[in-house]
Design a protein around this motif. Structure first.
Motif, PDB file in Angstrom:
ATOM      1  N   SER A 103      19.088 -14.348   0.991  1.00  0.00           N
ATOM      2  CA  SER A 103      19.482 -14.317   2.534  1.00  0.00           C
ATOM      3  C   SER A 103      18.741 -13.364   3.333  1.00  0.00           C
ATOM      4  CB  SER A 103      20.886 -14.188   2.696  1.00  0.00           C
ATOM      5  OG  SER A 103      21.640 -15.117   1.884  1.00  0.00           O
ATOM      6  N   PRO A 104      17.703 -13.700   4.235  1.00  0.00           N
ATOM      7  CA  PRO A 104      17.069 -12.563   5.141  1.00  0.00           C
ATOM      8  C   PRO A 104      18.127 -12.178   5.999  1.00  0.00           C
ATOM      9  CG  PRO A 104      16.497 -14.881   5.664  1.00  0.00           C
ATOM     10  CD  PRO A 104      17.186 -14.953   4.330  1.00  0.00           C
ATOM     11  N   THR A 105      17.885 -10.904   6.400  1.00  0.00           N
ATOM     12  CA  THR A 105      18.878 -10.361   7.445  1.00  0.00           C
ATOM     13  C   THR A 105      18.171  -9.321   8.438  1.00  0.00           C
ATOM     14  OG1 THR A 105      19.636  -8.639   5.948  1.00  0.00           O
ATOM     15  CG2 THR A 105      20.941 -10.482   6.054  1.00  0.00           C
ATOM     16  N   THR A 106      17.166  -8.805   8.074  1.00  0.00           N
ATOM     17  CA  THR A 106      16.854  -7.734   9.302  1.00  0.00           C
ATOM     18  C   THR A 106      15.300  -8.199   9.489  1.00  0.00           C
ATOM     19  OG1 THR A 106      15.825  -6.519   7.426  1.00  0.00           O
ATOM     20  CG2 THR A 106      17.875  -5.834   8.034  1.00  0.00           C
ATOM     21  N   GLU A 107      14.543  -7.325  10.414  1.00  0.00           N
ATOM     22  CA  GLU A 107      13.372  -7.629  11.015  1.00  0.00           C
ATOM     23  C   GLU A 107      12.216  -7.092  10.014  1.00  0.00           C
ATOM     24  OE1 GLU A 107      12.847  -6.060  14.762  1.00  0.00           O
ATOM     25  OE2 GLU A 107      14.021  -7.629  15.599  1.00  0.00           O
ATOM     26  N   PHE A 108      11.247  -7.728   9.848  1.00  0.00           N
ATOM     27  CA  PHE A 108       9.997  -7.512   9.055  1.00  0.00           C
ATOM     28  C   PHE A 108       8.943  -7.613   9.868  1.00  0.00           C
ATOM     29  CE2 PHE A 108       6.922  -9.272   5.995  1.00  0.00           C
ATOM     30  CZ  PHE A 108       6.631  -7.726   5.217  1.00  0.00           C
ATOM     31  N   ASP A 109       7.833  -6.401   9.718  1.00  0.00           N
ATOM     32  CA  ASP A 109       6.690  -6.504  10.342  1.00  0.00           C
ATOM     33  C   ASP A 109       5.708  -5.608   9.515  1.00  0.00           C
ATOM     34  OD1 ASP A 109       4.593  -6.339  12.154  1.00  0.00           O
ATOM     35  OD2 ASP A 109       5.580  -5.198  13.619  1.00  0.00           O
ATOM     36  N   LEU A 110       4.639  -6.507   8.932  1.00  0.00           N
ATOM     37  CA  LEU A 110       3.700  -5.896   8.300  1.00  0.00           C
ATOM     38  C   LEU A 110       2.496  -5.851   9.101  1.00  0.00           C
ATOM     39  CD1 LEU A 110       4.173  -7.118   4.685  1.00  0.00           C
ATOM     40  CD2 LEU A 110       4.527  -4.906   5.340  1.00  0.00           C
ATOM     41  N   SER A 111       2.468  -5.824  10.511  1.00  0.00           N
ATOM     42  CA  SER A 111       1.425  -5.762  11.168  1.00  0.00           C
ATOM     43  C   SER A 111       0.732  -4.272  11.467  1.00  0.00           C
ATOM     44  CB  SER A 111       1.483  -6.130  12.648  1.00  0.00           C
ATOM     45  OG  SER A 111       2.537  -5.471  13.175  1.00  0.00           O
ATOM     46  N   ALA A 112       1.417  -3.205  11.350  1.00  0.00           N
ATOM     47  CA  ALA A 112       1.204  -1.937  11.363  1.00  0.00           C
ATOM     48  C   ALA A 112       0.399  -1.504  10.102  1.00  0.00           C
ATOM     49  CB  ALA A 112       2.226  -0.834  11.531  1.00  0.00           C
ATOM     50  N   GLU A 113      -0.575  -0.521  10.110  1.00  0.00           N
ATOM     51  CA  GLU A 113      -1.308   0.131   9.282  1.00  0.00           C
ATOM     52  C   GLU A 113      -0.414   1.133   8.407  1.00  0.00           C
ATOM     53  OE1 GLU A 113      -4.167  -0.576   7.922  1.00  0.00           O
ATOM     54  OE2 GLU A 113      -4.697  -2.063   9.406  1.00  0.00           O
ATOM     55  N   PRO A 114      -0.506   1.013   7.096  1.00  0.00           N
ATOM     56  CA  PRO A 114       0.235   2.187   6.503  1.00  0.00           C
ATOM     57  C   PRO A 114      -0.180   3.610   6.682  1.00  0.00           C
ATOM     58  CG  PRO A 114      -1.012   0.698   4.884  1.00  0.00           C
ATOM     59  CD  PRO A 114      -1.799   0.458   6.338  1.00  0.00           C
ATOM     60  N   SER A 115       0.564   4.389   6.708  1.00  0.00           N
ATOM     61  CA  SER A 115       0.251   5.978   7.392  1.00  0.00           C
ATOM     62  C   SER A 115      -0.483   6.374   6.225  1.00  0.00           C
ATOM     63  CB  SER A 115       1.816   6.625   7.448  1.00  0.00           C
ATOM     64  OG  SER A 115       2.558   6.640   6.344  1.00  0.00           O
ATOM     65  N   THR A 116      -0.456   6.268   5.088  1.00  0.00           N
ATOM     66  CA  THR A 116      -1.291   6.806   3.755  1.00  0.00           C
ATOM     67  C   THR A 116      -2.273   6.049   3.434  1.00  0.00           C
ATOM     68  OG1 THR A 116       0.510   6.420   2.381  1.00  0.00           O
ATOM     69  CG2 THR A 116       0.628   8.584   3.325  1.00  0.00           C
ATOM     70  N   PRO A 117      -3.460   6.488   2.941  1.00  0.00           N
ATOM     71  CA  PRO A 117      -4.366   5.719   2.345  1.00  0.00           C
ATOM     72  C   PRO A 117      -4.285   5.146   0.756  1.00  0.00           C
ATOM     73  CG  PRO A 117      -5.245   7.818   2.580  1.00  0.00           C
ATOM     74  CD  PRO A 117      -3.796   7.824   3.086  1.00  0.00           C
ATOM     75  N   ALA A 118      -5.049   4.373   0.153  1.00  0.00           N
ATOM     76  CA  ALA A 118      -4.838   4.368  -1.214  1.00  0.00           C
ATOM     77  C   ALA A 118      -5.870   5.157  -1.655  1.00  0.00           C
ATOM     78  CB  ALA A 118      -5.609   2.824  -1.532  1.00  0.00           C
ATOM     79  N   ILE A 119      -5.129   5.601  -3.076  1.00  0.00           N
ATOM     80  CA  ILE A 119      -5.966   6.520  -3.851  1.00  0.00           C
ATOM     81  C   ILE A 119      -6.605   6.251  -4.993  1.00  0.00           C
ATOM     82  CG2 ILE A 119      -4.249   8.409  -2.877  1.00  0.00           C
ATOM     83  CD1 ILE A 119      -2.725   7.949  -5.634  1.00  0.00           C
ATOM     84  N   GLN A 120      -6.720   5.052  -5.054  1.00  0.00           N
ATOM     85  CA  GLN A 120      -7.599   4.544  -6.093  1.00  0.00           C
ATOM     86  C   GLN A 120      -8.229   3.240  -5.998  1.00  0.00           C
ATOM     87  OE1 GLN A 120      -4.452   3.568  -9.053  1.00  0.00           O
ATOM     88  NE2 GLN A 120      -2.793   3.190  -7.507  1.00  0.00           N
ATOM     89  N   PRO A 121      -9.338   3.017  -6.560  1.00  0.00           N
ATOM     90  CA  PRO A 121     -10.181   1.857  -6.348  1.00  0.00           C
ATOM     91  C   PRO A 121      -9.223   0.634  -6.437  1.00  0.00           C
ATOM     92  CG  PRO A 121     -11.398   3.191  -7.814  1.00  0.00           C
ATOM     93  CD  PRO A 121      -9.971   3.550  -7.683  1.00  0.00           C
ATOM     94  N   ILE A 122      -9.316  -0.468  -5.533  1.00  0.00           N
ATOM     95  CA  ILE A 122      -8.918  -1.848  -5.500  1.00  0.00           C
ATOM     96  C   ILE A 122      -9.974  -2.940  -6.223  1.00  0.00           C
ATOM     97  CG2 ILE A 122      -7.767  -3.671  -4.246  1.00  0.00           C
ATOM     98  CD1 ILE A 122      -7.549  -1.449  -2.204  1.00  0.00           C
ATOM     99  N   PRO A 123      -9.197  -3.282  -7.578  1.00  0.00           N
ATOM    100  CA  PRO A 123     -10.061  -4.460  -8.189  1.00  0.00           C
ATOM    101  C   PRO A 123     -10.545  -5.434  -7.250  1.00  0.00           C
ATOM    102  CG  PRO A 123      -8.134  -3.885  -9.515  1.00  0.00           C
ATOM    103  CD  PRO A 123      -7.695  -3.082  -7.941  1.00  0.00           C
ATOM    104  N   GLU A 124     -11.798  -5.941  -7.497  1.00  0.00           N
ATOM    105  CA  GLU A 124     -12.412  -7.111  -6.744  1.00  0.00           C
ATOM    106  C   GLU A 124     -11.885  -8.679  -7.036  1.00  0.00           C
ATOM    107  OE1 GLU A 124     -16.350  -6.449  -6.079  1.00  0.00           O
ATOM    108  OE2 GLU A 124     -16.230  -4.763  -5.005  1.00  0.00           O
ATOM    109  N   THR A 125     -11.358  -8.408  -8.271  1.00  0.00           N
ATOM    110  CA  THR A 125     -11.040  -9.683  -8.899  1.00  0.00           C
ATOM    111  C   THR A 125      -9.710  -9.901  -9.364  1.00  0.00           C
ATOM    112  OG1 THR A 125     -12.000  -9.080 -11.128  1.00  0.00           O
ATOM    113  CG2 THR A 125     -13.512 -10.281  -9.552  1.00  0.00           C
ATOM    114  N   GLY A 126      -8.982 -10.971  -9.825  1.00  0.00           N
ATOM    115  CA  GLY A 126      -7.767 -11.051 -10.367  1.00  0.00           C
ATOM    116  C   GLY A 126      -6.636 -10.718  -9.442  1.00  0.00           C
ATOM    117  N   VAL A 127      -5.663 -10.046  -9.681  1.00  0.00           N
ATOM    118  CA  VAL A 127      -4.437  -9.912  -8.686  1.00  0.00           C
ATOM    119  C   VAL A 127      -4.202  -8.173  -9.011  1.00  0.00           C
ATOM    120  CG1 VAL A 127      -2.000  -9.917  -8.117  1.00  0.00           C
ATOM    121  CG2 VAL A 127      -3.430 -11.778  -9.041  1.00  0.00           C
ATOM    122  N   PRO A 128      -4.620  -7.448  -8.332  1.00  0.00           N
ATOM    123  CA  PRO A 128      -4.328  -5.611  -8.330  1.00  0.00           C
ATOM    124  C   PRO A 128      -3.068  -5.491  -8.805  1.00  0.00           C
ATOM    125  CG  PRO A 128      -4.819  -6.148  -6.312  1.00  0.00           C
ATOM    126  CD  PRO A 128      -5.308  -7.640  -6.773  1.00  0.00           C
ATOM    127  N   GLY A 129      -2.878  -4.698  -9.672  1.00  0.00           N
ATOM    128  CA  GLY A 129      -1.483  -4.047 -10.261  1.00  0.00           C
ATOM    129  C   GLY A 129      -0.693  -5.214 -10.990  1.00  0.00           C
TER     130      GLY A 129
END
Length: 266
Positions: A63-89
């Motif tokens: 049951s959704p109840t609150t607002e969700f907004d992922l349009s803003a950029e994260p405040s901290t950068p990634a600290i590790q390379p992101i795989p180009e294939t598959g599903v990272p993580g």
């Protein structure tokens, strides 16, 4: 995010793995879109749909109840390379990051197939992926980092809840056909890991050890009761999880890309 980051979420007060009996949502006037659900949808007043009725703690997750907004950029950068294939993580040793990749990766992959691939194939794949989705949402809640506690409901209930609800309904259909949903978990994860989230022709080879006729029956039942992912208005949710966005970008292997925030690491 790219074309289809289709993720909704839900939180419950405990990590109870028992899904309640679900009543499939109606397939009446469903919202449609040319490119499928967006990760940052804005529903029209009075037009949001329901993810289906589920019992116990799982009802809170769905049951959704609150607002969700992922349009803003994260405040901290990634600290590790992101795989180009598959599903990272998806094979991360961090339980929270791994659960996020399993959930968000499944949602994106299935959403893409539903939007620009074969809709019938998407529904079949959604049934196969159901146990992965429900387990991932429970794991998100059970392993939520302390610094994200303030966003527990927004992340687990509001973001993941609607899609979690669909997965519960698929599990009910599987059990009704005589299959235990977890038997399909490894099958789905293997296919998802190999294909990644951007393959509209994603296919899963079901081994002979799994009753194909029973799976077909479950898929038929699910298809008869549910609209496709891109047509389900229940997947249109609003929520706000800035702390989680920053955590994913900073601490998880996907660097925030599965939440719709592509982060370029140095």
């Amino acid at each position: 995010m790219g074309l289809l980051a289709v993720v909704g979420a839900g939180a419950c007060s405990g990590a109870d793995d028992d899904a309640g009996v679900a009543i499939p949502p109606g397939t009446g006037d469903a919202a449609t879109g040319e490119t499928g659900p967006d990760f940052v949808p804005t529903p029209d007043d009075g037009e949001a749909g329901e993810a289906g009725e589920v019992g116990g703690d799982d009802a809170e997750i769905a049951s959704p109840t609150t607002e969700f907004d992922l349009s803003a950029e994260p405040s901290t950068p990634a600290i590790q390379p992101i795989p180009e294939t598959g599903v990272p993580g998806i094979d991360s040793s961090d339980a929270f990051c791994r659960a996020w990749s399993e959930f968000a990766g499944s949602f994106q992959a299935l959403g893409l197939v539903s939007a620009i691939g074969d809709p019938d194939a998407a529904l079949r794949l959604e049934v196969i992926a159901a146990s992965t989705v429900t387990a991932a949402v429970h794991a998100l809640e059970a392993n939520l980092p302390a610094e994200l506690e303030a966003e527990r409901v927004a992340l687990v209930a509001d973001l993941a809840g609607p899609f979690f609800g669909r997965a519960l309904l698929a599990e009910v259909d599987l059990m009704g056909a005589g299959l235990e949903p977890p038997v399909l978990r490894d099958v789905w994860l293997a296919a998802l890991s190999e294909a990644g989230v951007d393959n509209p022709e994603l296919q899963v080879v079901v081994p002979d050890t799994i009753d194909g006729a029973a799976l077909d029956a479950a898929v038929a039942s699910f298809t008869d009761a549910q609209v496709g992912i891109v047509e389900d208005p229940a997947l249109v949710t609003d929520a706000t999880i800035p702390l989680t966005e920053a955590y994913l970008a900073d601490s998880c292997p996907d660097g925030g890309i599965l939440s719709g925030n592509d982060v370029i690491s140095n």
